[in-house]
Design a protein around this motif. Sequence first.
Motif, PDB file in Angstrom:
ATOM      1  N   GLU A 145      -0.580  79.355  63.643  1.00 57.09           N
ATOM      2  CA  GLU A 145      -1.061  80.300  64.637  1.00 57.09           C
ATOM      3  C   GLU A 145      -0.920  81.725  64.111  1.00 57.09           C
ATOM      4  N   PRO A 146      -1.791  82.645  64.552  1.00 57.76           N
ATOM      5  CA  PRO A 146      -1.575  84.048  64.216  1.00 57.76           C
ATOM      6  C   PRO A 146      -0.262  84.537  64.826  1.00 57.76           C
ATOM      7  N   LEU A 147       0.393  85.490  64.163  1.00 58.09           N
ATOM      8  CA  LEU A 147       1.597  86.070  64.735  1.00 58.09           C
ATOM      9  C   LEU A 147       1.257  86.811  66.019  1.00 58.09           C
ATOM     10  N   PRO A 148       2.047  86.639  67.067  1.00 57.10           N
ATOM     11  CA  PRO A 148       1.798  87.392  68.296  1.00 57.10           C
ATOM     12  C   PRO A 148       2.275  88.831  68.146  1.00 57.10           C
ATOM     13  N   ALA A 149       1.885  89.669  69.082  1.00 52.42           N
ATOM     14  CA  ALA A 149       2.329  91.061  69.045  1.00 52.42           C
ATOM     15  C   ALA A 149       3.841  91.154  69.165  1.00 52.42           C
ATOM     16  N   ASP A 150       4.429  90.290  69.973  1.00 53.06           N
ATOM     17  CA  ASP A 150       5.878  90.269  70.143  1.00 53.06           C
ATOM     18  C   ASP A 150       6.458  89.152  69.289  1.00 53.06           C
ATOM     19  N   VAL A 151       7.096  89.526  68.188  1.00 58.21           N
ATOM     20  CA  VAL A 151       7.646  88.522  67.274  1.00 58.21           C
ATOM     21  C   VAL A 151       9.143  88.321  67.497  1.00 58.21           C
ATOM     22  N   SER A 152       9.696  88.910  68.554  1.00 58.70           N
ATOM     23  CA  SER A 152      11.138  88.805  68.782  1.00 58.70           C
ATOM     24  C   SER A 152      11.623  87.354  68.890  1.00 58.70           C
ATOM     25  N   PRO A 153      10.816  86.409  69.446  1.00 52.44           N
ATOM     26  CA  PRO A 153      11.311  85.024  69.473  1.00 52.44           C
ATOM     27  C   PRO A 153      11.573  84.447  68.089  1.00 52.44           C
ATOM     28  N   TYR A 154      10.887  84.963  67.070  1.00 52.56           N
ATOM     29  CA  TYR A 154      11.067  84.433  65.718  1.00 52.56           C
ATOM     30  C   TYR A 154      12.296  85.004  65.038  1.00 52.56           C
ATOM     31  N   ALA A 155      12.958  85.970  65.693  1.00 52.12           N
ATOM     32  CA  ALA A 155      14.188  86.511  65.136  1.00 52.12           C
ATOM     33  C   ALA A 155      15.327  85.514  65.243  1.00 52.12           C
ATOM     34  N   ARG A 156      15.218  84.565  66.174  1.00 51.48           N
ATOM     35  CA  ARG A 156      16.262  83.558  66.368  1.00 51.48           C
ATOM     36  C   ARG A 156      16.068  82.406  65.386  1.00 51.48           C
ATOM     37  N   ASP A 157      17.181  81.916  64.850  1.00 52.50           N
ATOM     38  CA  ASP A 157      17.133  80.846  63.855  1.00 52.50           C
ATOM     39  C   ASP A 157      16.995  79.495  64.544  1.00 52.50           C
ATOM     40  N   PRO A 158      15.985  78.692  64.193  1.00 48.48           N
ATOM     41  CA  PRO A 158      15.796  77.396  64.861  1.00 48.48           C
ATOM     42  C   PRO A 158      16.646  76.267  64.303  1.00 48.48           C
ATOM     43  N   TYR A 159      17.413  76.539  63.232  1.00 46.82           N
ATOM     44  CA  TYR A 159      18.227  75.459  62.655  1.00 46.82           C
ATOM     45  C   TYR A 159      19.407  75.162  63.577  1.00 46.82           C
ATOM     46  N   PRO A 160      19.578  73.907  64.017  1.00 52.63           N
ATOM     47  CA  PRO A 160      20.621  73.589  65.010  1.00 52.63           C
ATOM     48  C   PRO A 160      21.967  73.311  64.359  1.00 52.63           C
ATOM     49  N   ALA A 161      23.010  73.427  65.161  1.00 58.05           N
ATOM     50  CA  ALA A 161      24.340  73.038  64.707  1.00 58.05           C
ATOM     51  C   ALA A 161      24.453  71.518  64.724  1.00 58.05           C
ATOM     52  N   PRO A 162      25.302  70.950  63.870  1.00 58.06           N
ATOM     53  CA  PRO A 162      25.542  69.503  63.945  1.00 58.06           C
ATOM     54  C   PRO A 162      26.022  69.113  65.335  1.00 58.06           C
ATOM     55  N   ARG A 163      25.623  67.941  65.807  1.00 59.41           N
ATOM     56  CA  ARG A 163      25.968  67.501  67.157  1.00 59.41           C
ATOM     57  C   ARG A 163      27.306  66.771  67.223  1.00 59.41           C
ATOM     58  N   THR A 164      27.849  66.427  66.069  1.00 58.14           N
ATOM     59  CA  THR A 164      29.112  65.690  66.053  1.00 58.14           C
ATOM     60  C   THR A 164      30.104  66.402  65.153  1.00 58.14           C
ATOM     61  N   GLY A 165      31.357  66.013  65.258  1.00 55.26           N
ATOM     62  CA  GLY A 165      32.385  66.581  64.405  1.00 55.26           C
ATOM     63  C   GLY A 165      32.835  67.954  64.887  1.00 55.26           C
ATOM     64  N   LEU A 166      33.494  68.676  63.982  1.00 61.15           N
ATOM     65  CA  LEU A 166      34.073  69.964  64.333  1.00 61.15           C
ATOM     66  C   LEU A 166      33.108  71.125  64.147  1.00 61.15           C
ATOM     67  N   LEU A 167      31.975  70.889  63.472  1.00 58.07           N
ATOM     68  CA  LEU A 167      31.067  71.983  63.132  1.00 58.07           C
ATOM     69  C   LEU A 167      30.049  72.168  64.250  1.00 58.07           C
ATOM     70  N   ARG A 168      30.471  72.748  65.338  1.00 59.58           N
ATOM     71  CA  ARG A 168      29.591  72.916  66.483  1.00 59.58           C
ATOM     72  C   ARG A 168      28.854  74.253  66.476  1.00 59.58           C
ATOM     73  N   ARG A 169      29.265  75.155  65.594  1.00 57.57           N
ATOM     74  CA  ARG A 169      28.596  76.451  65.505  1.00 57.57           C
ATOM     75  C   ARG A 169      27.508  76.396  64.441  1.00 57.57           C
ATOM     76  N   SER A 170      26.355  76.956  64.753  1.00 63.18           N
ATOM     77  CA  SER A 170      25.259  76.952  63.796  1.00 63.18           C
ATOM     78  C   SER A 170      25.593  77.824  62.591  1.00 63.18           C
ATOM     79  N   ALA A 171      25.206  77.356  61.423  1.00 64.44           N
ATOM     80  CA  ALA A 171      25.380  78.162  60.208  1.00 64.44           C
ATOM     81  C   ALA A 171      24.426  79.352  60.240  1.00 64.44           C
ATOM     82  N   ARG A 172      24.828  80.441  59.612  1.00 62.96           N
ATOM     83  CA  ARG A 172      24.002  81.651  59.613  1.00 62.96           C
ATOM     84  C   ARG A 172      23.105  81.737  58.390  1.00 62.96           C
TER      85      ARG A 172
END
Length: 500
Positions: A145-172
């Motif tokens: 898709e073409p980039l929208p005028a407001d690209v602020s949603p793409y500033a957030r990282d879509p990579y999720p944190a692991p769902r199990t174990g101790l690593l519940r925080r998403s890596a940066r």
Amino acid sequence: MARIAVIGAGMGAMAAAARLAVAGHTVAVYERAETYGGAVGRFERDGFAFDTGPGLLHLPAVYRDLFVKTGREPLERCVELTQVDPASRHLFPDGTALALPNASRAGTVTALDAALGAGAGERWSGFLGRARDAWDRSRRPLLEEPLPADVSPYARDPYPAPRTGLLRRSARTLAEVGRRELGDARLAALLEWYALAYGFHPGTAPASAAVLPYLEQTFGTWYVAGGLRALADAVYERCRERRVEFSFGTAVTEVVERDGRAVGVALADGRVVDADHVVAGAPLPALYRERVVGRGDQDGWPRFQQGVPTGRVTVCLALRGAREEGAAHRTVVHSADREGESAALAEGRLAARPTVTVLRPDDARLRPDAEHEAVTVTATVPAAEGLWGGGAGGSAVEGFVEAVVGAAEAAVPGLRERLLWRRVRTPADTLRETGSCRVPGPALAGAGGSLLPAANPAPLPGLYFAGGWSHPGGGLAHAGMSGALVAGLIVEGAGFRGSR
């Protein structure tokens, strides 16, 4: 129908030109060089031939779609495509050798367990599952898709944190993903190589760069017979068949503006060509530097993709002696000092022990006869103009080239004894040819939106950007997507929302 002027004959520009011509528009391409293809170049000497840009194709569906939409002959009738298997062979400093199969999740798990120990495949598979989530969340908005005028949603990282174990925080960052989630320095090195191969620094690239290994391991790695330049030949011929006109050795000096709109281009020979739309397919740094389309970072013009600026050193090796049976097409020789390489890249220095990628295509079209071999070795390097302004000379650069060739010896038996000659290409060559030392990477979500390239519609109405410096970013497949987006915006107008 409209008159379209296209600046540059790179892959993204030609993809747009072919699609626009099929839609009935009159398309003329003006290229300052004497040939087409942009970064998809070729160096030939003494019967040897080398790709000077990308050597492998990912997401071939992009070019299949281009050929289906622009003519009666599909891509496979115009070029010969073969899957590379193994997709890559990896040599680690501790002596471990790993061969990854092409586009086989189960095969990859088996190969990792066999080479790195039980559990390695499961950890990598879990990581790829999270990478798939990031891909599913970002694929359509960032690629189709073409980039929208407001690209602020793409500033957030879509990579999720692991769902199990101790690593519940998403890596940066991608490097943090490797440290926290993979549990093996060799797996972390494998992950970081994918970032390096696309021109990203693993220590600053967002975790969403996990989509890069997912893309390759899911959709496969492909080779074009005759080298990637054969694909550029095929796209050029498709444009010609659709009556796109090409003028080589013809530099555009200015996009002509009238009443707040692009209405044509001025050429170096003094001519002015009227147009209803202008597509700027040349690299944006060159266009800005020469003030062809405006000045970056001012008056609403887009910024260049941020992050650690990187380019590539490529060494073309002409070897005597036949390629041994069973040799891998692509071998990655990992650095014995990953931390040192990472620090050097971040600080704009040349690493003492770089990671290198060695391409050894078994292709008779690239060598004078069966008793010779053409090998290409690449490394990712800082793209600071001050480092490369003197070309391939200078003790630091010469020392680095020797380190690159030395690392390649692990992948090519008897390399030094077989060497007839070599040709070195540095970011100085990229600067001379494109106007920037840097090789742009594909668009990535996260990192505060700093890794988004320029939007396809320019701030000046009637002007559009196509190619690696514009959405969806660098890389052969992404350039083809960029051309499709630009064609859609011109043909369908501002309401175009991408391919369905």
